[in-house]
Motif scaffolding. Structure first.
Motif, PDB file in Angstrom:
ATOM      1  N   THR A 139      -0.776   3.694  -1.304  1.00  0.00           N
ATOM      2  CA  THR A 139       0.446   2.671  -0.931  1.00  0.00           C
ATOM      3  C   THR A 139      -0.593   3.131   0.221  1.00  0.00           C
ATOM      4  O   THR A 139      -0.855   2.126   1.400  1.00  0.00           O
ATOM      5  CB  THR A 139       1.908   3.297  -1.120  1.00  0.00           C
ATOM      6  OG1 THR A 139       2.335   2.883  -2.693  1.00  0.00           O
ATOM      7  CG2 THR A 139       2.669   2.456  -0.395  1.00  0.00           C
ATOM      8  N   ALA A 140      -0.558   4.218   0.636  1.00  0.00           N
ATOM      9  CA  ALA A 140      -1.269   4.289   2.225  1.00  0.00           C
ATOM     10  C   ALA A 140      -1.867   3.609   2.746  1.00  0.00           C
ATOM     11  O   ALA A 140      -1.975   3.462   3.902  1.00  0.00           O
ATOM     12  CB  ALA A 140      -1.063   6.562   2.418  1.00  0.00           C
ATOM     13  N   MET A 141      -3.048   3.972   1.977  1.00  0.00           N
ATOM     14  CA  MET A 141      -4.296   3.601   2.236  1.00  0.00           C
ATOM     15  C   MET A 141      -4.560   1.822   2.040  1.00  0.00           C
ATOM     16  O   MET A 141      -4.437   0.835   3.353  1.00  0.00           O
ATOM     17  CB  MET A 141      -5.460   3.292   0.917  1.00  0.00           C
ATOM     18  CG  MET A 141      -5.851   5.250   1.010  1.00  0.00           C
ATOM     19  SD  MET A 141      -7.241   5.661   0.775  1.00  0.00           S
ATOM     20  CE  MET A 141      -8.436   4.840   0.721  1.00  0.00           C
ATOM     21  N   ILE A 142      -3.720   1.118   1.070  1.00  0.00           N
ATOM     22  CA  ILE A 142      -4.017  -0.399   1.282  1.00  0.00           C
ATOM     23  C   ILE A 142      -3.200  -0.407   2.896  1.00  0.00           C
ATOM     24  O   ILE A 142      -3.037  -1.629   2.913  1.00  0.00           O
ATOM     25  CB  ILE A 142      -2.878  -1.240   0.276  1.00  0.00           C
ATOM     26  CG1 ILE A 142      -1.609  -0.711  -0.076  1.00  0.00           C
ATOM     27  CG2 ILE A 142      -4.036  -0.386  -0.824  1.00  0.00           C
ATOM     28  CD1 ILE A 142      -1.509  -1.548  -1.076  1.00  0.00           C
ATOM     29  N   GLN A 143      -1.769  -0.105   2.969  1.00  0.00           N
ATOM     30  CA  GLN A 143      -0.933  -0.713   4.470  1.00  0.00           C
ATOM     31  C   GLN A 143      -1.699   0.277   5.431  1.00  0.00           C
ATOM     32  O   GLN A 143      -1.759  -1.143   5.961  1.00  0.00           O
ATOM     33  CB  GLN A 143       0.113   0.345   4.153  1.00  0.00           C
ATOM     34  CG  GLN A 143       1.677  -0.132   3.246  1.00  0.00           C
ATOM     35  CD  GLN A 143       2.827   1.429   3.701  1.00  0.00           C
ATOM     36  OE1 GLN A 143       2.593   2.477   3.738  1.00  0.00           O
ATOM     37  NE2 GLN A 143       3.846   1.158   3.293  1.00  0.00           N
ATOM     38  N   ARG A 144      -2.389   0.807   5.756  1.00  0.00           N
ATOM     39  CA  ARG A 144      -3.582   1.111   6.310  1.00  0.00           C
ATOM     40  C   ARG A 144      -4.496   0.171   6.980  1.00  0.00           C
ATOM     41  O   ARG A 144      -4.393  -0.561   7.906  1.00  0.00           O
ATOM     42  CB  ARG A 144      -4.104   2.684   6.802  1.00  0.00           C
ATOM     43  CG  ARG A 144      -5.141   2.939   7.850  1.00  0.00           C
ATOM     44  CD  ARG A 144      -5.717   4.499   7.200  1.00  0.00           C
ATOM     45  NE  ARG A 144      -6.181   4.575   9.079  1.00  0.00           N
ATOM     46  CZ  ARG A 144      -5.975   4.613   9.982  1.00  0.00           C
ATOM     47  NH1 ARG A 144      -4.981   5.239  10.221  1.00  0.00           N
ATOM     48  NH2 ARG A 144      -7.365   5.505  10.924  1.00  0.00           N
TER      49      ARG A 144
END
Length: 221
Positions: free
Chosen positions: A175-180
């Motif tokens: 989640t953190a990576m695709i948000q970033r």
């Protein structure tokens, strides 16, 4: 098809109007920073008065939370449909991870919104009611947990993993990576000279290596 009752018709109209309000707010949140969007902006975007808007939502936080849940449900449903095609833990996990990359590729605006949401409410939720509503919704999504349980059971994954911790680790990392990347992937690509999608693919490799059963365990089965 039978005609809707008066009450059903009213509810149908109300739900449609709320969808219009959420979609208008979503567009504004992509154009401005979330704290800068007002109920006045939203009512103007929809083409209704503020008095009418307040008949559907008492404040902007209710709109934001409703759209966050709508966005996540759309993402979860997309991933679930893909995962249903898998036949074992390993296959379902790979489909799950690839589906998240597809989400990043095809639904970047939705992913960006969830990032804006997390940033806006990084310290506290506005009301206990909204916090509980969001918490209950998140608690309904046990897809990854079920995949890991199935993988341990069918010996696709190492039996010594902490299933709950691993599910949280994978979920938060992806989640953190695709948000970033959805928010500033173009800058990362330019500055680092690397395609963010390639990094996501590499992450799926790392996760699979972490979960794969060891040769020693294989020999013992």
């Amino acid at each position: 098809m039978t005609d809707m009752t008066w009450e059903e018709s009213i509810n149908h109209h109300r739900n449609n109007r709320k969808e219009e309000i959420m979609d208008a707010a979503f567009q504004l949140f992509l154009e401005k920073e979330m704290p800068q969007v007002t109920m006045k902006d939203i009512s103007a975007k929809v083409g209704i008065s503020r008095v009418t808007l307040y008949k559907y939502y008492s404040d902007i936080h209710e709109i934001i939370f409703d759209f966050q849940i709508k966005a996540l449900r759309e993402i979860y449903d997309f991933v679930q449909q893909k995962v249903n095609l898998g036949v074992n833990g390993t296959e379902k996990l790979n489909i799950f991870l690839k589906a998240f990359i597809e989400v990043y590729r095809e639904k970047a605006d939705l992913i960006a919104f969830t990032g804006f949401f997390d940033n806006y409410y990084q310290k506290i939720y506005p009301t206990h009611e909204l916090e509980e509503k969001y918490k209950n919704f998140l608690g309904e999504n046990t897809l990854l947990l079920n995949i890991l349980k199935e993988g341990v059971k069918d010996h696709s994954f190492s039996s010594d993993i902490n299933i709950n911790m691993t599910a949280e680790l994978i979920s938060h990392t992806m989640t953190a990576m695709i948000q970033r990347f959805a928010i500033r992937g173009h800058l990362i690509s330019k500055m680092r000279n690397i395609d963010p999608e390639d990094l996501l693919i590499e992450l799926t490799v790392v996760i699979n290596r972490y979960l794969c059963i060891s040769k020693q365990e294989n020999n013992e089965i």
